[in-house]
Scaffold this motif. Structure first.
Motif, PDB file in Angstrom:
ATOM      1  N   LEU A 175       0.562  -0.889  -0.286  1.00 35.36           N
ATOM      2  CA  LEU A 175       0.057   0.137  -0.123  1.00 35.36           C
ATOM      3  C   LEU A 175       0.944   1.580   0.109  1.00 35.36           C
ATOM      4  O   LEU A 175       0.608   2.073  -0.304  1.00 35.36           O
ATOM      5  CB  LEU A 175      -0.886   0.583   1.099  1.00 35.36           C
ATOM      6  N   ILE A 176       2.108   0.933   1.036  1.00 33.75           N
ATOM      7  CA  ILE A 176       3.261   2.391   0.640  1.00 33.75           C
ATOM      8  C   ILE A 176       3.167   2.772  -0.329  1.00 33.75           C
ATOM      9  O   ILE A 176       3.301   4.118  -0.692  1.00 33.75           O
ATOM     10  CB  ILE A 176       4.037   2.432   1.146  1.00 33.75           C
ATOM     11  N   GLU A 177       3.957   1.537  -1.443  1.00 32.66           N
ATOM     12  CA  GLU A 177       4.337   1.793  -2.584  1.00 32.66           C
ATOM     13  C   GLU A 177       3.922   2.414  -3.705  1.00 32.66           C
ATOM     14  O   GLU A 177       4.100   3.256  -4.647  1.00 32.66           O
ATOM     15  CB  GLU A 177       4.959   0.992  -2.974  1.00 32.66           C
ATOM     16  N   SER A 178       2.221   2.034  -3.677  1.00 37.53           N
ATOM     17  CA  SER A 178       1.337   2.269  -5.071  1.00 37.53           C
ATOM     18  C   SER A 178       1.036   3.223  -4.386  1.00 37.53           C
ATOM     19  O   SER A 178       0.934   4.109  -5.107  1.00 37.53           O
ATOM     20  CB  SER A 178       0.055   1.084  -4.703  1.00 37.53           C
ATOM     21  N   TYR A 179       0.476   4.013  -3.275  1.00 37.90           N
ATOM     22  CA  TYR A 179       0.075   5.202  -3.497  1.00 37.90           C
ATOM     23  C   TYR A 179       0.897   6.489  -3.370  1.00 37.90           C
ATOM     24  O   TYR A 179       0.630   7.394  -3.884  1.00 37.90           O
ATOM     25  CB  TYR A 179      -0.288   5.539  -1.667  1.00 37.90           C
ATOM     26  N   TYR A 180       1.990   6.198  -2.071  1.00 36.44           N
ATOM     27  CA  TYR A 180       3.232   7.137  -2.704  1.00 36.44           C
ATOM     28  C   TYR A 180       4.335   7.000  -3.812  1.00 36.44           C
ATOM     29  O   TYR A 180       4.675   7.393  -3.219  1.00 36.44           O
ATOM     30  CB  TYR A 180       3.366   7.044  -0.374  1.00 36.44           C
ATOM     31  N   SER A 181       4.041   6.396  -4.836  1.00 30.91           N
ATOM     32  CA  SER A 181       4.545   6.504  -6.123  1.00 30.91           C
ATOM     33  C   SER A 181       3.920   7.457  -6.796  1.00 30.91           C
ATOM     34  O   SER A 181       4.301   7.681  -7.852  1.00 30.91           O
ATOM     35  CB  SER A 181       4.643   5.085  -6.578  1.00 30.91           C
ATOM     36  N   VAL A 182       2.683   8.348  -6.448  1.00 34.29           N
ATOM     37  CA  VAL A 182       1.877   8.736  -6.930  1.00 34.29           C
ATOM     38  C   VAL A 182       2.237  10.439  -6.634  1.00 34.29           C
ATOM     39  O   VAL A 182       1.751  11.184  -5.712  1.00 34.29           O
ATOM     40  CB  VAL A 182       0.291   9.039  -7.213  1.00 34.29           C
ATOM     41  N   SER A 183       3.088  11.089  -7.756  1.00 34.49           N
ATOM     42  CA  SER A 183       3.104  12.084  -7.293  1.00 34.49           C
ATOM     43  C   SER A 183       2.170  13.006  -7.349  1.00 34.49           C
ATOM     44  O   SER A 183       2.340  13.999  -6.285  1.00 34.49           O
ATOM     45  CB  SER A 183       3.887  12.991  -7.960  1.00 34.49           C
ATOM     46  N   THR A 184       0.498  13.071  -7.281  1.00 31.17           N
ATOM     47  CA  THR A 184      -0.293  13.675  -7.342  1.00 31.17           C
ATOM     48  C   THR A 184      -0.567  13.571  -6.269  1.00 31.17           C
ATOM     49  O   THR A 184      -2.100  14.565  -5.401  1.00 31.17           O
ATOM     50  CB  THR A 184      -1.364  14.209  -8.457  1.00 31.17           C
ATOM     51  N   ASN A 185      -0.709  12.865  -5.358  1.00 36.28           N
ATOM     52  CA  ASN A 185      -1.620  12.250  -3.863  1.00 36.28           C
ATOM     53  C   ASN A 185      -0.856  13.387  -3.144  1.00 36.28           C
ATOM     54  O   ASN A 185       0.392  14.327  -3.260  1.00 36.28           O
ATOM     55  CB  ASN A 185      -1.273  11.355  -3.227  1.00 36.28           C
ATOM     56  N   THR A 186      -1.104  13.197  -1.513  1.00 36.96           N
ATOM     57  CA  THR A 186      -0.775  14.625  -1.266  1.00 36.96           C
ATOM     58  C   THR A 186       0.565  14.393  -0.274  1.00 36.96           C
ATOM     59  O   THR A 186       0.889  13.602   0.004  1.00 36.96           O
ATOM     60  CB  THR A 186      -2.159  14.202   0.288  1.00 36.96           C
ATOM     61  N   ASN A 187       1.701  15.436  -0.134  1.00 35.13           N
ATOM     62  CA  ASN A 187       2.437  15.351   0.549  1.00 35.13           C
ATOM     63  C   ASN A 187       3.560  14.090  -0.496  1.00 35.13           C
ATOM     64  O   ASN A 187       4.598  13.671   0.345  1.00 35.13           O
ATOM     65  CB  ASN A 187       2.146  14.776   2.010  1.00 35.13           C
ATOM     66  N   VAL A 240      12.107   7.580  -2.464  1.00 34.73           N
ATOM     67  CA  VAL A 240      11.370   8.359  -2.479  1.00 34.73           C
ATOM     68  C   VAL A 240       9.523   7.917  -2.553  1.00 34.73           C
ATOM     69  O   VAL A 240       8.917   8.957  -1.326  1.00 34.73           O
ATOM     70  CB  VAL A 240      10.943   8.583  -4.295  1.00 34.73           C
ATOM     71  N   PRO A 241       9.264   6.679  -2.951  1.00 28.64           N
ATOM     72  CA  PRO A 241       7.851   7.072  -2.335  1.00 28.64           C
ATOM     73  C   PRO A 241       8.220   6.719  -0.106  1.00 28.64           C
ATOM     74  O   PRO A 241       6.761   6.733   0.201  1.00 28.64           O
ATOM     75  CB  PRO A 241       7.502   5.159  -2.516  1.00 28.64           C
ATOM     76  N   TYR A 242       9.001   6.406   0.089  1.00 32.18           N
ATOM     77  CA  TYR A 242       8.566   6.034   1.125  1.00 32.18           C
ATOM     78  C   TYR A 242       9.168   7.678   1.614  1.00 32.18           C
ATOM     79  O   TYR A 242       8.581   7.635   3.122  1.00 32.18           O
ATOM     80  CB  TYR A 242      10.024   5.243   1.875  1.00 32.18           C
ATOM     81  N   MET A 243       9.700   8.400   1.460  1.00 33.90           N
ATOM     82  CA  MET A 243      10.146   9.854   1.677  1.00 33.90           C
ATOM     83  C   MET A 243       8.878  10.139   1.648  1.00 33.90           C
ATOM     84  O   MET A 243       8.487  10.949   3.005  1.00 33.90           O
ATOM     85  CB  MET A 243      11.250  10.230   1.209  1.00 33.90           C
ATOM     86  N   ASN A 244       8.218   9.738   0.624  1.00 38.57           N
ATOM     87  CA  ASN A 244       6.728  10.874   0.820  1.00 38.57           C
ATOM     88  C   ASN A 244       6.305  10.023   2.423  1.00 38.57           C
ATOM     89  O   ASN A 244       5.411  10.751   1.867  1.00 38.57           O
ATOM     90  CB  ASN A 244       6.496  10.275  -1.104  1.00 38.57           C
ATOM     91  N   CYS A 245       5.895   8.949   1.770  1.00 44.14           N
ATOM     92  CA  CYS A 245       5.386   8.387   3.227  1.00 44.14           C
ATOM     93  C   CYS A 245       5.469   9.528   4.631  1.00 44.14           C
ATOM     94  O   CYS A 245       4.760   9.082   5.279  1.00 44.14           O
ATOM     95  CB  CYS A 245       4.844   6.855   3.403  1.00 44.14           C
ATOM     96  N   LEU A 246       6.714   9.313   4.638  1.00 49.14           N
ATOM     97  CA  LEU A 246       7.388   9.535   6.118  1.00 49.14           C
ATOM     98  C   LEU A 246       7.088  10.980   6.191  1.00 49.14           C
ATOM     99  O   LEU A 246       6.413  12.077   7.026  1.00 49.14           O
ATOM    100  CB  LEU A 246       8.959   9.743   5.855  1.00 49.14           C
ATOM    101  N   ASN A 247       6.823  11.677   4.803  1.00 48.22           N
ATOM    102  CA  ASN A 247       6.512  12.985   4.370  1.00 48.22           C
ATOM    103  C   ASN A 247       5.225  13.503   5.131  1.00 48.22           C
ATOM    104  O   ASN A 247       4.596  14.308   6.074  1.00 48.22           O
ATOM    105  CB  ASN A 247       6.525  13.479   3.612  1.00 48.22           C
ATOM    106  N   ASP A 248       3.857  12.978   4.615  1.00 49.87           N
ATOM    107  CA  ASP A 248       2.953  12.490   5.539  1.00 49.87           C
ATOM    108  C   ASP A 248       2.474  12.199   6.543  1.00 49.87           C
ATOM    109  O   ASP A 248       2.230  13.453   7.630  1.00 49.87           O
ATOM    110  CB  ASP A 248       2.137  11.786   3.872  1.00 49.87           C
TER     111      ASP A 248
END
Length: 572
Positions: free
Chosen positions: A452-464, A486-494
């Motif tokens: 779920l992390i990899e699928s959701y946070y690989s989409v740059s239009t998602n929040t954060n 990058v996907p995991y940093m996006n998750c962390l940022n969120d």
């Protein structure tokens, strides 16, 4: 509110006990002779900064908007038309800070003046304690007692931490030792003053970080929980390690982040039980006071260090011109996630994230910053507002460790970081059975997984989320975010933006990552943009301190100097 002229670093101190209620009632203007180890320990009760930097940092971040500027409602089910209001500011200095201007119009609560003075007064008191410890040790034949060793460690950590907040507020973010030699720091004060108008130099950010590290390591060596009955109102062993982890995260010494985080959390996630925030404790909460007690209690394992401050942040944060609404609310708590179909993550409902005044459209605030009021005259209803800062928590420490595991060059551990991120999100679902049943119905909230992390946070239009983190190359050649994380940093940022909302840490994250953002002001939607290298990323030091001879945080460029000269000519 009490004020100190910190150019002179007045040393007015008080004896007090360790409880929060006694902190609120202490008389700070009593002068005492620090001539025993018990008095040194008591002195350190008053050595913590009483100014709350959270309000300035939140106003300076992307966590707040101007409600008077056109914006869309955060609820995607609402009619998506631009709205703007005609709300008044709580005070003029909020307008200045939100526009990234110097805060000139006020020296009252939550102003740069009060933050600056509160931190330097803490430093001055810590220095007095250190000098008293040195004198008492000499009188004892050069032998430092166990109690004094612990007190010395606490004083060093207070001094280091106060300078850490100062340099991150009033200077540019640390880049690396070489690049940060070009950025102006803050005066690092290591002794009490005996002259009326001492002269100070700000040095560089590198200088300040080196001094912080020296005090931090010395404090860590001897810190103990034995001097106080309620250690969480003081630097204790866990809080010291949490501070070290945060410092080394900002310095990008990632292996040390992991080392100090592990000292509190244990390696991996098997020892986290009971250490993170448990949201089942909010079931009986109704009023803000109830929620605040649940958030700010020293009995909560998640809380590692609590600092009471004078602050109006709670009352400023809703019902006025600047609040968390619109895109800011979407970015913080009002969006679906990888594993939740709720617009507001259920934790926000459960734990008092949704307090508002008169209309939800004006924004939300969180009861973790709800104020405690100290009456000086109950008949007249006057007194002082306090906000207790949860300065370090185990939950934030877990996120710091996850970032370090992702970015460590020599010991990158993506598996371990993912484990930490999942453990964090699992802790956000520690509800009562009744709430669990409500929020997990129809699979609207499910456990987080790596997929779920990899699928959701690989989409740059998602929040954060960002397509990449290449903007960090602006900060330092030493700061590299590999494409693989990058996907995991996006998750962390969120996650970190959600976790630290209202506490001010988001502003520091924006600075240290080099994230560019804008504030939009007024009905004409005037844009005020902060580029990664903008001098306004450093909060300007108080005007009275500049007038006393200390250098500005924002050296004027040629264009700015010309505009400033024109303004002066016009005023004359």
């Amino acid at each position: 509110m009490r004020y100190f002229n910190n150019i002179m670093f007045a040393l007015t101190v008080a004896l007090a006990t360790v409880s929060c209620s006694d902190f609120l009632d202490q008389q700070p203007d009593e002068r005492v002779d620090i001539d025993s180890e018990d008095k040194v320990v008591s002195l350190l009760v008053s050595a913590y900064p009483d100014g709350n930097w959270g309000q300035i940092a939140e106003l300076s971040s992307d966590n707040m908007i101007d409600n008077n500027a056109p914006h869309y409602p955060p609820n995607p089910d609402a009619k998506q038309v631009l709205v703007h209001y005609n709300l008044s500011s709580y005070e003029r200095i909020d307008d200045e800070i939100f526009r990234f201007d110097a805060g000139k119009s006020s020296t009252s609560t939550d102003s740069p003046t009060v933050v600056w003075e509160g931190l330097y007064n803490a430093i001055a008191t810590a220095n007095l304690a250190l000098e008293s410890i040195e004198t008492l040790t000499e009188e004892n034949g050069g032998v430092m007692t166990t109690k004094l060793k612990a007190a010395r460690a606490e004083a060093l950590l207070i001094r280091a931490y106060s300078h850490f907040i100062l340099v991150n507020m009033f200077s540019q973010a640390y880049k690396d030792d070489e690049a940060s030699k070009n950025d102006i720091g803050v005066p690092y004060i290591t002794k009490s003053e005996d002259t009326v108008m001492p002269s100070y130099e700000r040095g560089t950010v590198t200088d300040v970080y080196n001094n912080i590290e020296a005090d931090l390591e010395a404090g860590l060596a001897d810190i103990s929980d034995d001097n106080y009955t309620v250690p969480k109102w003081h630097f204790n062993v866990n809080a010291a390690h949490a501070f070290a982890a945060r410092f080394y995260l900002y310095k990008r010494d990632y292996d040390k982040v992991i080392e100090h985080a592990n000292a509190v959390l244990g390696e991996g996630t098997s020892m986290l039980s009971g250490k993170l925030m448990d949201y089942s404790g909010f079931d009986d909460c109704v009023y803000s006071d109830d929620y605040a007690t649940a958030w700010q209690s020293a009995s909560i394992n998640n809380n590692l260090l609590l600092i009471p401050t004078y602050s109006l942040q709670w009352r400023k944060s809703v019902g006025y011109r600047y609040s968390c609404s619109g895109d800011a609310l979407v970015g913080t708590i009002y969006h679906t996630t990888a594993n939740s179909r709720w617009y507001l993550y259920p934790t926000a409902y459960v734990a008092g994230f949704t307090f508002y005044l008169s209309d939800t459209d004006y924004g939300f605030t969180c009861a973790k910053i709800a104020e405690t009021f100290q009456y000086t005259d109950k008949v007249s209803g006057i007194g002082y507002a306090h906000v207790i800062r949860r300065e370090f928590t185990a939950t934030e420490l877990l996120l710091d460790r996850a970032e370090a595991k992702l970015l460590s060059k020599d010991h990158q551990d993506i598996d371990g970081a993912v484990e930490d991120l999942i453990a964090y999100d699992d802790s956000r679902q520690q509800f009562s059975d009744a709430n669990t049943a409500i929020y997990t119905a129809s699979n609207a909230l499910v456990p987080l997984t790596r997929a779920l992390i990899e699928s959701y946070y690989s989409v740059s239009t998602n929040t954060n989320c960002y397509e990449n983190w290449d903007f960090t190359k602006n900060m330092s050649s030493d700061f590299v975010v590999p494409a693989s994380v990058v996907p995991y940093m996006n998750c962390l940022n969120d996650f970190r933006r959600f976790e630290t909302w209202e506490e001010g840490w988001r502003f520091f994250d924006l600075k240290r990552f080099g994230i560019e953002y804008s504030h939009y002001v007024g009905s004409d939607n005037t844009e005020y943009k902060l580029t990664w290298d903008d001098s306004r990323r450093a909060i300007e030091i108080p005007q009275e301190v500049i007038a006393a001879g200390l250098a500005s945080s924002r050296p004027l460029t040629g264009t700015e100097m010309s505009m400033d000269s024109e303004a002066k000519c016009y005023s004359e």
